[in-house]
Design an enzyme around this catalytic site. Structure first.
Site, PDB file in Angstrom:
ATOM      1  N   ASN A 127      43.463  31.774  38.762  1.00 45.61           N
ATOM      2  CA  ASN A 127      44.822  31.321  39.502  1.00 45.61           C
ATOM      3  C   ASN A 127      44.483  31.596  40.981  1.00 45.61           C
ATOM      4  OD1 ASN A 127      47.218  30.957  40.634  1.00 45.61           O
ATOM      5  ND2 ASN A 127      48.058  32.856  39.681  1.00 45.61           N
ATOM      6  N   LYS A 160      46.367  30.845  43.482  1.00 45.89           N
ATOM      7  CA  LYS A 160      47.662  31.005  44.246  1.00 45.89           C
ATOM      8  C   LYS A 160      47.475  30.071  45.620  1.00 45.89           C
ATOM      9  CE  LYS A 160      47.822  35.445  42.275  1.00 45.89           C
ATOM     10  NZ  LYS A 160      48.509  36.687  42.267  1.00 45.89           N
ATOM     11  N   HIS A 184      55.435  32.368  36.442  1.00 43.17           N
ATOM     12  CA  HIS A 184      54.728  33.334  37.110  1.00 43.17           C
ATOM     13  C   HIS A 184      55.651  34.246  37.886  1.00 43.17           C
ATOM     14  CE1 HIS A 184      51.696  35.553  39.746  1.00 43.17           C
ATOM     15  NE2 HIS A 184      50.882  35.318  39.168  1.00 43.17           N
ATOM     16  N   GLU A 222      55.366  35.649  40.896  1.00 42.06           N
ATOM     17  CA  GLU A 222      55.618  35.161  42.135  1.00 42.06           C
ATOM     18  C   GLU A 222      56.727  33.974  42.442  1.00 42.06           C
ATOM     19  OE1 GLU A 222      51.508  34.761  43.282  1.00 42.06           O
ATOM     20  OE2 GLU A 222      51.201  36.874  42.817  1.00 42.06           O
ATOM     21  N   GLU A 250      51.478  39.755  32.350  1.00 39.59           N
ATOM     22  CA  GLU A 250      51.090  40.270  33.383  1.00 39.59           C
ATOM     23  C   GLU A 250      52.091  41.206  33.988  1.00 39.59           C
ATOM     24  OE1 GLU A 250      48.466  37.054  35.873  1.00 39.59           O
ATOM     25  OE2 GLU A 250      50.532  36.603  36.021  1.00 39.59           O
ATOM     26  N   GLY A 293      47.752  42.194  41.956  1.00 42.66           N
ATOM     27  CA  GLY A 293      47.500  42.152  43.214  1.00 42.66           C
ATOM     28  C   GLY A 293      47.304  43.858  43.759  1.00 42.66           C
ATOM     29  N   SER A 312      45.211  42.378  37.986  1.00 43.77           N
ATOM     30  CA  SER A 312      44.071  43.096  38.619  1.00 43.77           C
ATOM     31  C   SER A 312      42.852  43.162  37.829  1.00 43.77           C
ATOM     32  CB  SER A 312      44.629  44.650  39.236  1.00 43.77           C
ATOM     33  OG  SER A 312      45.351  44.432  40.164  1.00 43.77           O
TER      34      SER A 312
HETATM   35  P1  PGA Z   1      45.587  39.420  40.439  1.00 46.50           P
HETATM   36  O1  PGA Z   1      46.738  38.324  40.219  1.00 46.50           O
HETATM   37  O2  PGA Z   1      44.327  39.140  39.669  1.00 46.50           O
HETATM   38  O3  PGA Z   1      45.315  39.185  42.114  1.00 46.50           O
HETATM   39  O4  PGA Z   1      46.168  40.529  40.430  1.00 46.50           O
HETATM   40  C1  PGA Z   1      46.961  37.916  38.762  1.00 46.50           C
HETATM   41  C2  PGA Z   1      47.966  36.818  38.688  1.00 46.50           C
HETATM   42  O5  PGA Z   1      48.940  37.021  39.795  1.00 46.50           O
HETATM   43  O6  PGA Z   1      47.922  35.873  37.800  1.00 46.50           O
END
Ligand code: PGA
Length: 244
Positions: free
Chosen positions: A5, A7, A93, A95, A159, A165, A202
């Site tokens: 992903n 982003k 997601h 976000e 998640e 992150g 992460s």
């Molecule tokens: P990350 O993001 O691996 O940077 O923690 C995962 C995600 O948001 O899908």
């Protein structure tokens, strides 16, 4: 299934370079491993054009509109995403939940994805506070409710918001327990279409081995550690080596 992903990262050159680098490195990927690349939507066509004819890299989008078509300035429809060569779409997601997407919008997005022939990767997870106060299962149950009316093939990504992150991950047993909850909820809903559960938050080339070793985990959804092709390839290799 290993999902990258990206982003809001990347440009034409980096998308092309990543696709070439990953394809050159992953020819021996076993059939049971699916590699999915979710670049920003404007680059889906770039990624598709960069793929080799016999590619093992499948494309996905990071979101889709809850509307099929019409007067929706700035939206990108599930049908357009499918037309650009994608097979998957992330829905829900954290976000995007944070930016105000509602269950009604997610229901529309699921319906649009299914109509377009896209498989949703439906993201759910608790915040740090919710975990601390013992609400994880209740949160997962509430977030999965919108899936009751969804009958087709489905991927759920667990998640935890606090793990995205942050460099933090839940303990292996916590991941396994959340995945068991998610599988139990799907079973209870009586749907018997293909169903898999990924872990995200992460994940990196070091911790992925322990995560994929869990019997409850079918794969990983990866943000920042997917940006460098060699790191993504290392995680594909971990999936190839994990023997399930
Ligand atoms: P990350 O993001 O691996 O940077 O923690 C995962 C995600 O948001 O899908």
């Amino acid at each position: 299934m290993i999902v990258a992903n990206w982003k809001l990262h990347g440009d034409r050159a980096s998308v092309r370079a990543w696709v070439h680098a990953v394809e050159q490195a992953q020819w021996n990927l076993p059939e049971r491993v699916t590699a999915v690349f979710c670049p920003p939507a404007p680059y889906l066509a770039v990624a598709e054009a960069a793929r080799a004819p016999n590619t093992r890299l499948v494309l996905g989008a990071q979101a889709c509109s809850d509307q099929w078509e019409g007067a929706c300035t700035g939206e990108i429809s599930a049908r357009q995403i499918r037309d650009l060569g994608a097979c998957y779409v992330l829905i829900g997601h954290s976000e995007r939940r944070r930016r105000g997407e509602t269950d009604a919008m997610r229901a529309g997005q699921l319906a649009a994805a299914s109509r377009a022939g896209l498989t949703p990767i439906f993201c759910i997870g608790e915040t740090a506070d919710e975990r601390k106060t013992g609400k994880t299962d209740a949160v997962l149950t509430a977030q999965m409710q919108v899936l009751h009316e969804y009958h087709a093939e489905l991927v759920v990504a667990y998640e935890p918001v606090w793990a995205i992150g942050s460099g933090l991950t839940p303990a292996a047993e916590e991941i396994a327990a959340a995945h068991r909850t998610i599988r139990g909820l799907r079973q209870k809903s009586g749907r018997d279409s293909a169903f898999s559960v990924l872990y995200g938050g992460s994940v990196n080339p070091t911790n992925i081995h322990e995560i994929l070793a869990l019997a409850e985990v079918d794969g990983a959804l990866i943000g920042s550690a997917s940006l460098a092709p060699e790191s993504f390839v290392a995680m594909l290799s971990a999936a190839a080596a994990c023997g399930r």
